[in-house]
Design a protein around this motif. Structure first.
Motif, PDB file in Angstrom:
ATOM      1  N   LEU A  24      13.601  -3.357  -3.459  1.00  0.00           N
ATOM      2  CA  LEU A  24      12.958  -4.279  -4.932  1.00  0.00           C
ATOM      3  C   LEU A  24      14.600  -4.596  -5.474  1.00  0.00           C
ATOM      4  O   LEU A  24      14.746  -5.397  -6.077  1.00  0.00           O
ATOM      5  CB  LEU A  24      12.525  -3.123  -5.675  1.00  0.00           C
ATOM      6  N   THR A  25      15.463  -3.938  -5.469  1.00  0.00           N
ATOM      7  CA  THR A  25      16.903  -4.336  -6.200  1.00  0.00           C
ATOM      8  C   THR A  25      17.568  -5.430  -5.343  1.00  0.00           C
ATOM      9  O   THR A  25      18.012  -6.490  -5.978  1.00  0.00           O
ATOM     10  CB  THR A  25      18.011  -3.185  -6.220  1.00  0.00           C
ATOM     11  N   ARG A  26      17.332  -5.540  -4.106  1.00  0.00           N
ATOM     12  CA  ARG A  26      17.938  -6.397  -3.246  1.00  0.00           C
ATOM     13  C   ARG A  26      16.884  -7.620  -2.824  1.00  0.00           C
ATOM     14  O   ARG A  26      17.401  -8.526  -2.037  1.00  0.00           O
ATOM     15  CB  ARG A  26      18.772  -5.736  -2.182  1.00  0.00           C
ATOM     16  N   GLY A  27      15.914  -7.360  -3.464  1.00  0.00           N
ATOM     17  CA  GLY A  27      14.808  -8.636  -2.867  1.00  0.00           C
ATOM     18  C   GLY A  27      14.391  -8.605  -1.721  1.00  0.00           C
ATOM     19  O   GLY A  27      14.133  -9.646  -1.020  1.00  0.00           O
ATOM     20  N   ILE A  28      14.543  -7.632  -0.871  1.00  0.00           N
ATOM     21  CA  ILE A  28      13.994  -7.827   0.443  1.00  0.00           C
ATOM     22  C   ILE A  28      12.680  -7.925   0.769  1.00  0.00           C
ATOM     23  O   ILE A  28      12.252  -8.852   1.500  1.00  0.00           O
ATOM     24  CB  ILE A  28      14.201  -6.172   1.216  1.00  0.00           C
ATOM     25  N   HIS A  29      11.609  -7.388  -0.154  1.00  0.00           N
ATOM     26  CA  HIS A  29      10.358  -7.849   0.017  1.00  0.00           C
ATOM     27  C   HIS A  29       9.985  -9.250  -0.451  1.00  0.00           C
ATOM     28  O   HIS A  29       9.293 -10.075   0.429  1.00  0.00           O
ATOM     29  CB  HIS A  29       9.485  -7.045  -1.180  1.00  0.00           C
ATOM     30  N   PHE A  30      10.920 -10.094  -1.380  1.00  0.00           N
ATOM     31  CA  PHE A  30      10.846 -11.167  -1.505  1.00  0.00           C
ATOM     32  C   PHE A  30      11.245 -12.235  -0.355  1.00  0.00           C
ATOM     33  O   PHE A  30      10.623 -13.109   0.034  1.00  0.00           O
ATOM     34  CB  PHE A  30      11.839 -11.667  -2.699  1.00  0.00           C
ATOM     35  N   SER A  31      12.335 -11.627   0.187  1.00  0.00           N
ATOM     36  CA  SER A  31      12.869 -12.603   1.319  1.00  0.00           C
ATOM     37  C   SER A  31      11.898 -12.542   2.682  1.00  0.00           C
ATOM     38  O   SER A  31      11.898 -13.445   3.359  1.00  0.00           O
ATOM     39  CB  SER A  31      14.244 -11.907   1.868  1.00  0.00           C
ATOM     40  N   ALA A  32      11.097 -11.416   2.817  1.00  0.00           N
ATOM     41  CA  ALA A  32      10.178 -11.214   3.789  1.00  0.00           C
ATOM     42  C   ALA A  32       9.066 -12.148   3.786  1.00  0.00           C
ATOM     43  O   ALA A  32       8.607 -12.781   4.742  1.00  0.00           O
ATOM     44  CB  ALA A  32       9.629  -9.750   3.960  1.00  0.00           C
ATOM     45  N   HIS A  61       8.922 -19.632   6.328  1.00  0.00           N
ATOM     46  CA  HIS A  61      10.021 -20.547   6.861  1.00  0.00           C
ATOM     47  C   HIS A  61      10.989 -21.158   5.980  1.00  0.00           C
ATOM     48  O   HIS A  61      11.285 -22.190   6.024  1.00  0.00           O
ATOM     49  CB  HIS A  61       9.441 -21.419   7.996  1.00  0.00           C
ATOM     50  N   ARG A  62      10.989 -20.331   4.712  1.00  0.00           N
ATOM     51  CA  ARG A  62      11.752 -21.117   3.459  1.00  0.00           C
ATOM     52  C   ARG A  62      12.940 -20.354   3.201  1.00  0.00           C
ATOM     53  O   ARG A  62      12.859 -18.862   2.967  1.00  0.00           O
ATOM     54  CB  ARG A  62      10.730 -21.085   2.463  1.00  0.00           C
ATOM     55  N   TYR A  70      15.849 -14.862  -6.190  1.00  0.00           N
ATOM     56  CA  TYR A  70      15.344 -13.840  -6.584  1.00  0.00           C
ATOM     57  C   TYR A  70      16.331 -12.985  -7.751  1.00  0.00           C
ATOM     58  O   TYR A  70      17.623 -13.342  -7.485  1.00  0.00           O
ATOM     59  CB  TYR A  70      15.284 -12.638  -5.457  1.00  0.00           C
ATOM     60  N   ASP A  71      15.816 -12.515  -8.567  1.00  0.00           N
ATOM     61  CA  ASP A  71      16.650 -11.797  -9.794  1.00  0.00           C
ATOM     62  C   ASP A  71      17.272 -10.218  -8.957  1.00  0.00           C
ATOM     63  O   ASP A  71      16.788  -9.342  -9.228  1.00  0.00           O
ATOM     64  CB  ASP A  71      15.866 -11.608 -10.908  1.00  0.00           C
ATOM     65  N   TYR A  72      18.472 -10.580  -8.419  1.00  0.00           N
ATOM     66  CA  TYR A  72      19.160  -9.325  -7.597  1.00  0.00           C
ATOM     67  C   TYR A  72      19.480  -8.304  -8.476  1.00  0.00           C
ATOM     68  O   TYR A  72      20.011  -8.770  -9.544  1.00  0.00           O
ATOM     69  CB  TYR A  72      20.117  -9.905  -6.477  1.00  0.00           C
ATOM     70  N   ASP A  73      19.567  -7.365  -8.001  1.00  0.00           N
ATOM     71  CA  ASP A  73      20.152  -6.106  -8.854  1.00  0.00           C
ATOM     72  C   ASP A  73      20.739  -5.124  -7.861  1.00  0.00           C
ATOM     73  O   ASP A  73      20.774  -5.266  -6.841  1.00  0.00           O
ATOM     74  CB  ASP A  73      19.062  -5.417  -9.494  1.00  0.00           C
ATOM     75  N   GLU A  74      21.528  -4.090  -8.487  1.00  0.00           N
ATOM     76  CA  GLU A  74      22.134  -3.002  -7.716  1.00  0.00           C
ATOM     77  C   GLU A  74      21.701  -1.775  -8.240  1.00  0.00           C
ATOM     78  O   GLU A  74      21.553  -1.641  -9.474  1.00  0.00           O
ATOM     79  CB  GLU A  74      23.568  -3.237  -7.519  1.00  0.00           C
ATOM     80  N   VAL A  75      21.732  -0.627  -7.454  1.00  0.00           N
ATOM     81  CA  VAL A  75      21.485   0.520  -7.974  1.00  0.00           C
ATOM     82  C   VAL A  75      22.450   1.523  -8.459  1.00  0.00           C
ATOM     83  O   VAL A  75      22.334   2.535  -9.231  1.00  0.00           O
ATOM     84  CB  VAL A  75      20.593   1.634  -6.862  1.00  0.00           C
ATOM     85  N   TRP A 121      -2.508  -5.115  -5.418  1.00  0.00           N
ATOM     86  CA  TRP A 121      -1.814  -5.945  -4.549  1.00  0.00           C
ATOM     87  C   TRP A 121      -0.954  -7.164  -5.083  1.00  0.00           C
ATOM     88  O   TRP A 121      -0.288  -7.359  -4.396  1.00  0.00           O
ATOM     89  CB  TRP A 121      -2.911  -6.321  -3.553  1.00  0.00           C
ATOM     90  N   ASP A 122      -1.716  -7.641  -6.218  1.00  0.00           N
ATOM     91  CA  ASP A 122      -1.108  -8.901  -6.510  1.00  0.00           C
ATOM     92  C   ASP A 122       0.001  -9.053  -7.777  1.00  0.00           C
ATOM     93  O   ASP A 122       0.406  -9.989  -8.353  1.00  0.00           O
ATOM     94  CB  ASP A 122      -2.120 -10.087  -6.841  1.00  0.00           C
ATOM     95  N   LEU A 123       0.172  -7.625  -8.181  1.00  0.00           N
ATOM     96  CA  LEU A 123       1.342  -7.555  -9.299  1.00  0.00           C
ATOM     97  C   LEU A 123       2.737  -7.864  -8.882  1.00  0.00           C
ATOM     98  O   LEU A 123       3.062  -7.719  -7.656  1.00  0.00           O
ATOM     99  CB  LEU A 123       1.265  -5.857  -9.924  1.00  0.00           C
ATOM    100  N   PRO A 124       3.262  -8.734  -9.861  1.00  0.00           N
ATOM    101  CA  PRO A 124       4.539  -9.138  -9.461  1.00  0.00           C
ATOM    102  C   PRO A 124       5.613  -7.969  -9.270  1.00  0.00           C
ATOM    103  O   PRO A 124       5.514  -7.090 -10.237  1.00  0.00           O
ATOM    104  CB  PRO A 124       5.015 -10.150 -10.435  1.00  0.00           C
TER     105      PRO A 124
END
Length: 318
Positions: A112-120, A126-127, A132-137, A269-272
Motif C-alpha cells: 500500500l505505501t509503495r503502490g505495488i497493487h497500483f502498479s500491478a 500495459h500502461r 500513485y501517491d507513494y508513502d514510506e513506513v 472489492w471496489d473501495l479505493p
C-alpha cells in the motif's frame, strides 16, 4: 488408543510416518466429513489440519478427549459453545504461524505505501504510470492489537523497518526490543490519535467482535492505515466502507473479511486503496515442517501424561 487425523488429502504425505512413531496406538485418517464422522466414534484424540472442524464430527466423537487444531484461531470452535465442548482439552498452533502471517502483514502494508497493487493493475493494462501517491513506513507509529506470537512477530518486522511500535492486548504483556509498550485493549481509543498504522493480530472473541468500529475509525488521524491479519469480524465492515469512502484512510490491507468467501457484490472489492487477499496469511510451503514436529511432540506429551503446549480456553476464545 485411537487417534484420528482429519485433513485435506494433499497433506497426507506429511503425516504418513506418524503411525510408525507410535506403533502401540491405532491411527485413522479422514479427508471428508462423512469419513471423519465414521472414524471418530471410538477415537480419543482428534488432530484437525485445515478448515474448521464441523459440529457433526465433534458430536459423533463420544469418546473424544483431546482436540489439536493446526491453526492459530479457535473462533469457529469457540462459537459452537464452551458449554457444549468445554469438556475437551483443546490445543492450537498459534506460535507456529507467526513468521508467515507477519510477512503477510508487512507485505500488505508495504504494498500500500509503495503502490505495488497500483502498479500491478497498470501492468495488466500495459500502461506505464507512476502517478500513485507513494508513502514510506519508516518513522510511522504502529499500534498492534494482539501481541501474542503473531503480534510480536509483526512488531519485530515493523521495528526493523524503523517504525515506532506499541501494542494493546486483552491480557497483560511486557514490552520487548521491538515493542515500546503494551497497553490494555480497554485503552484503545486513547492510543489511536497517535497511530499511523493500526494492525490487528488478535484472536476473535466476543470482546474483539467489531473492535474496529466507527468510533475507532473516527479516533484515527487522517491518512492512517489499517492492516487486518486477525479475523474478519474484528472489523465493522459497514464502518470501514463509510470511512474509506470519506477519504480518511490512506490504505487498508485485509487478509480476512467478515464474509468468507467474500461475495462478488460486496462494495469492499471496489473501495479505493483497499488491498484484499483471500485469508492466505497462514499458508506456507514450510507450514508442515513446523506443525508436524509440534503435533508429534504434543501427542507424545499426551500419551505420557505430560502438560501439553498451546492449551487454549474455549470460554475466553484464546
Amino acid at each position: 488408543m485411537k487417534i484420528l487425523i482429519y485433513m485435506p488429502s494433499h497433506w497426507a504425505d506429511e503425516w504418513a510416518e506418524m503411525p510408525t512413531l507410535f506403533p502401540d496406538h491405532e491411527f485413522a485418517f479422514a479427508s471428508d466429513v462423512s469419513a471423519a464422522v465414521s472414524e471418530i466414534r471410538d477415537a480419543e484424540v482428534l488432530i484437525v489440519l485445515g478448515a474448521a472442524v464441523e459440529t457433526e464430527v465433534l458430536d459423533a466423537g463420544t469418546s473424544l478427549k483431546w482436540l489439536q487444531v493446526a491453526s492459530a484461531g479457535i473462533d469457529s470452535l469457540a462459537a459452537l459453545g464452551a458449554d457444549r465442548y468445554g469438556h475437551l482439552l483443546v490445543t492450537n498452533a498459534r506460535a507456529l504461524l507467526a513468521a508467515h502471517v507477519a510477512e503477510s502483514a508487512v507485505a500488505l502494508l508495504t504494498a500500500l505505501t509503495r503502490g505495488i497493487h497500483f502498479s500491478a493493475l497498470r501492468q495488466a493494462e500495459h500502461r506505464w504510470d507512476n502517478s500513485y501517491d507513494y508513502d514510506e513506513v519508516a518513522g510511522k507509529r504502529a499500534l498492534i492489537v494482539g501481541v501474542g506470537g503473531i503480534g510480536r512477530a509483526v512488531a519485530s518486522r515493523y521495528h526493523a523497518l524503523e517504525m515506532e511500535v506499541r501494542g494493546a492486548d486483552l491480557v497483560a504483556g511486557e514490552p520487548d526490543d521491538a515493542l515500546e509498550s503494551v497497553h490494555p485493549v480497554a485503552d484503545l481509543l486513547d492510543l489511536l490519535p497517535e497511530t499511523d498504522v493500526l494492525t490487528l493480530c488478535c484472536p476473535y472473541t466476543p470482546q474483539t467482535h467489531h473492535i474496529v468500529n466507527q468510533a475507532v475509525f473516527d479516533a484515527l488521524p487522517d491518512g492512517a492505515y489499517l492492516i487486518n491479519v486477525a479475523r474478519g469480524p474484528c472489523v465493522d465492515t459497514a464502518a470501514l466502507i463509510r470511512t474509506v469512502r470519506a477519504g480518511r484512510l490512506r490504505g487498508v490491507g485485509l487478509d480476512v473479511v467478515e464474509q468468507e468467501p467474500h461475495p462478488p457484490e460486496s462494495e469492499v472489492w471496489d473501495l479505493p486503496n483497499v488491498l484484499m487477499t483471500p485469508h492466505m496469511a497462514g499458508a506456507s510451503p514450510r507450514r508442515g515442517e513446523r506443525v508436524v514436529p509440534f503435533v508429534t511432540d504434543n501427542l507424545r506429551r499426551y500419551l505420557c501424561g505430560e502438560p501439553l503446549n498451546n492449551v487454549v480456553d474455549l470460554a475466553r476464545g484464546f
